[in-house]
Design an enzyme around this catalytic site. Structure first.
Site: not given
Length: 377
Positions: A130, A160, A231-233, A253, A287-288
């Protein structure tokens, strides 16, 4: 510590009180992966090692006072040592949002930013998907301030995680921890770029608050109370051995909520990186058919209730195997599953095309069906 009385031995300190100690003293420290060997000297029935070697190995500072004949050693904080060790491998990532329109496109201050971790000395950096998904004109800034043009080479939104490449060599590489050794309550350090790019390589400290969390995620997450802000992401969550136990991903948050940060565990990072390198993408097996968790699992209560099939695609392998909506799934290859995250974690061990045995309840009967896994889209 104790100093020898001669000038030649001013830099020596006692590490053993037994004259029979081996000529190579060993220290096993909580921050050391392997025992440390020092050159030693036996004097007056005691074994000495250079004080400079201790400082070099353990950090801290040392000072010899010739007037008193004493050597004073001041240990440094383990957190300080961790930051010194890991921070050079943490980078800031900045770029222009891809959805810039009109006057915003010409505003040089309209930037997005995040954090990354160097995992390859040749310029390979892992970050959150992201962070870079909607970013163009990437610039990666190393801890020493050097800037490089970055290019996103791989991305997996399910986990992610993404890879960014810069043209650089000889970069300091972060070490990934063994996720099985992570414990609730252990001290951790988060390093990243919160709020503003001017704050890159900021450090916050906390503990591992919980494990096996599933908060809007495909795989399990680590929970921490170390401050994690926008911003820590993509930054590192590090243990006191200087190993990355997770990649900071999100924070809950809300009014009255504090200290709820989450990180992608190192084992998931290794899983995704292996797929990136081997297949060019993450081959998520499926598994579909669609499954539903019990009410207890959704709200986080301990439960033994299995998963329920809610939709099967007509003509799919699952449909041909006779699986239908309303069936109850108990296990995959004899591993009981109680949540969708449990299922996703279990399926990490498989690839699309692998065959598994499902134990289900169908029309009131317990049955087993063999099914080839498909690839999640």
């Amino acid at each position: 510590m104790k100093a020898s009385p001669t000038k030649a031995a001013l830099a020596l300190c006692v590490v053993s009180m037994l004259a029979g100690t081996s000529a190579a003293a060993q220290l096993t420290d909580s921050t050391a992966v392997q025992p440390v060997q020092w050159q030693t000297k036996e004097l007056n029935g005691e074994v000495y090692v250079k004080a400079s070697d201790i400082v070099k190995t353990l950090g801290g500072t040392g000072h010899y006072n010739s007037g008193t004949g004493h050597y004073q050693y001041t240990p440094s904080s383990p957190i300080t040592e961790v930051v010194k060790s890991v921070s050079p491998s943490i980078v800031g990532i900045i770029g222009k949002p891809k959805n810039d329109r009109g006057s915003a496109a010409d505003n040089r201050y309209n930037l997005g930013h995040g954090t990354g971790i160097v995992i390859g000395a040749n310029g390979l950096i892992v970050t959150n998907a992201h962070v870079v998904k909607d970013m163009k004109q990437l610039v990666v800034v190393l801890a020493d301030g050097k800037q490089y043009v970055g290019k996103t080479t791989h991305m997996d939104e399910e986990s992610d995680l993404a890879l960014v490449k810069i043209e650089a060599t000889g970069l300091p590489v972060a070490a990934l921890a063994d996720s099985t050794q992570v414990e609730v309550g252990e001290t951790v350090v988060a390093i990243g770029t919160p709020m503003s790019f001017a704050l890159r390589n900021s450090v916050t400290v906390g503990v591992v608050s919980g494990m096996d969390r599933s908060i809007h995620s495909t795989y399990r997450l680590l929970q921490t109370d170390a401050a994690i802000n926008p911003g820590n992401s993509g930054g590192a969550l590090v243990n006191l051995k200087g190993e990355v136990i997770g990649i900071n991903s999100l924070k809950l948050a809300a009014a009255g909520v504090d200290g709820l940060g989450f990180a992608i565990p190192a084992d998931t990072v290794e899983y995704v990186l292996h797929h990136f390198v081997t297949y060019g993408k993450v081959k998520h097996p499926s598994l579909g058919f669609d499954l539903e968790e019990s009410w207890a699992a959704i709200i986080g209560l301990p439960t033994d209730e299995p998963l329920k099939v809610v939709r099967v695609t007509s003509g799919s392998l699952a449909d041909k195997a006779g699986i239908k909506a309303g069936d109850i799934l108990y296990s995959v290859d004899d591993v009981n599953l109680r949540s969708l995250v449990d299922l996703n974690e279990h399926l990490k061990a498989y690839l699309p095309g692998d065959q598994v045995t499902l134990t289900l309840q169908s029309s009131g009967d317990i049955v087993q069906k063999k099914l080839a896994l498909s690839e999640s889209r």
